[in-house]
Design an enzyme around this catalytic site. Structure first.
Site, PDB file in Angstrom:
ATOM      1  N   ASN A 104      48.283  36.297   7.022  1.00 37.96           N
ATOM      2  CA  ASN A 104      49.711  36.530   6.374  1.00 37.96           C
ATOM      3  C   ASN A 104      50.650  37.157   7.488  1.00 37.96           C
ATOM      4  O   ASN A 104      51.693  36.667   7.686  1.00 37.96           O
ATOM      5  CB  ASN A 104      49.563  37.695   5.024  1.00 37.96           C
ATOM      6  CG  ASN A 104      51.072  37.686   4.392  1.00 37.96           C
ATOM      7  OD1 ASN A 104      51.645  36.608   4.266  1.00 37.96           O
ATOM      8  ND2 ASN A 104      51.268  38.834   3.883  1.00 37.96           N
TER       9      ASN A 104
ATOM     10  N   TYR B  20      45.969  45.931  10.698  1.00 36.18           N
ATOM     11  CA  TYR B  20      47.263  46.166  10.104  1.00 36.18           C
ATOM     12  C   TYR B  20      48.486  46.363  11.377  1.00 36.18           C
ATOM     13  O   TYR B  20      49.339  45.465  11.714  1.00 36.18           O
ATOM     14  CB  TYR B  20      47.626  47.076   9.211  1.00 36.18           C
ATOM     15  CG  TYR B  20      49.147  47.347   8.832  1.00 36.18           C
ATOM     16  CD1 TYR B  20      49.904  46.674   8.374  1.00 36.18           C
ATOM     17  CD2 TYR B  20      49.567  48.708   9.323  1.00 36.18           C
ATOM     18  CE1 TYR B  20      51.243  46.751   8.121  1.00 36.18           C
ATOM     19  CE2 TYR B  20      50.882  48.865   9.165  1.00 36.18           C
ATOM     20  CZ  TYR B  20      51.962  47.868   8.330  1.00 36.18           C
ATOM     21  OH  TYR B  20      52.986  48.134   7.927  1.00 36.18           O
TER      22      TYR B  20
END
Ligand code: UFG
Length: 332
Positions: free
Chosen positions: A91, A140
């Protein structure tokens, strides 16, 4: 101008859409509603679309001819990223590349990117300047740092100009009470404390009291979501005026410990919360505080709501009034 806001149904994106509409821009929200809410998009055009869908992106670019793109759509949980890195690279990296490639295909030159303090990893010094070494400690942070590097290459090769905005701890809610933080599940400190104070949760957990800080709890730099959005708006103007890509750290430059946040929330609400001490959450640096001076100097940005109690008060108004009716009764 026509501004494409990707992830405009999410927490920060929805506040951005509202601000851009108030400034008179034509706003197009592109969101797959995987974590965002359609009713958080208060106006403009809405396209339900996924960044993996290049045809949908092409159709959107052809139809709305955006002058600039702001990109808020990403996964944001550090812990989840360690457990499921594939989700974060798919993503936050691959999908962002799809978006950038669509911009290149359609000749859109200006990109405002939501980056994060997590790209710096464990700080070597405080406050953290935009030039602090980037050593992200989790997928992340790495996913965001990868895109920052990609943007340098895309500028060199394709002339795409960008501004990377590294958020510290986004918090608070639109001062009107129209919008607020709405994550499911919620993992952030301020909304969780307020949910405990409103009775939607039993207690608030404190993840670690043995950090090297004055009260032993972690220190963070909380920045009002409206101030973050104001920085985006200023960054877009500057980028279009100067054609100069840049990166800024967005925080107030002042740190508060987890215990100080809990104390402030009790003062603001006049209520007491049950606190449960828990072990450290993995991957939490002891202190993260921004040096926002470059943003102040180059963007002319000055936070309007730097005060922690004001940030909490706005979040409390949202917690009290802005949520769907079945939760409102808890705070009536
Ligand atoms: N915390 C608690 N109890 C809770 C929730 C959080 O004690 O129930 C503590 C955390 O351990 C941390 C602090 O409160 O010390 C703030 O935690 P948040 O989850 O609210 O925010 P983070 O600092 O972990 O994360 C934020 C952004 C991330 C970004 C990160 C940068 O939400 O997207 O800053 O390091 F990656």
């Amino acid at each position: 101008m026509n501004i494409l806001v990707v992830g405009g149904a999410g927490y920060i994106g929805s506040h951005m859409v509202k601000m851009l509409l108030e400034q008179g821009h034509c706003v197009i929200t592109y969101d797959n509603l995987s974590t965002g809410f359609r009713d958080a998009v208060l106006g403009g055009e809405f396209v339900k679309g996924d960044l993996a869908d290049a045809a949908r992106l092409d159709e959107t670019f052809r139809r709305f001819l955006p002058d600039a793109v702001m990109h808020f759509a990403s996964h944001i949980q550090v812990g989840e990223s360690v457990e499921h890195p594939a989700r974060y690279y798919a993503n936050n990296v691959a999908n962002t590349l799809n978006l950038l490639d669509a911009m290149v295909r359609h000749g859109v030159e200006y990109f405002i990117f939501s980056s994060t303090a997590a790209i710096f990893g464990e700080p070597e010094y405080l406050p953290i300047s935009p030039f602090h070494p980037r050593v992200p400690l989790n997928p992340y942070g790495r996913s965001k740092w990868i895109i920052e590097m990609v943007l340098e290459d895309y500028e060199r090769a394709y002339g795409l100009k960008s501004t990377c905005l590294r958020y510290f701890n986004a918090a608070g809610a639109d001062p009107s009470g129209a919008l607020g933080e709405r994550h499911e599940p919620e993992t952030h400190l301020i909304p969780l404390v307020l949910q405990a104070l409103s009775g939607r949760r039993d207690s608030i957990s404190v993840f670690g009291r043995d950090y090297d800080t004055p009260d032993g709890t972690c220190i963070r730099d909380y920045i009002h979501v409206t101030d973050l959005c104001a920085a985006h708006s200023l960054a877009m103007k500057r980028l279009m005026r100067t054609d100069a890509s840049s990166c800024y750290n967005l925080g107030n430059g002042q740190g508060f410990s987890v215990q100080e946040v809990i104390d402030a929330a009790e003062r603001v609400t006049g209520r007491r919360v049950k606190v449960v001490d828990r072990p450290r959450r993995s991957g939490d640096p002891a202190r993260l505080v921004a040096d926002p001076r470059l943003a102040e100097k180059e963007l002319g940005w000055k936070p309007a709501y730097p005060d922690l109690e004001t940030i909490i008060l706005h979040a409390w108004v949202w917690e009290s009034l802005g949520l769907p009716s079945e939760t409102r009764r808890h705070v009536a």
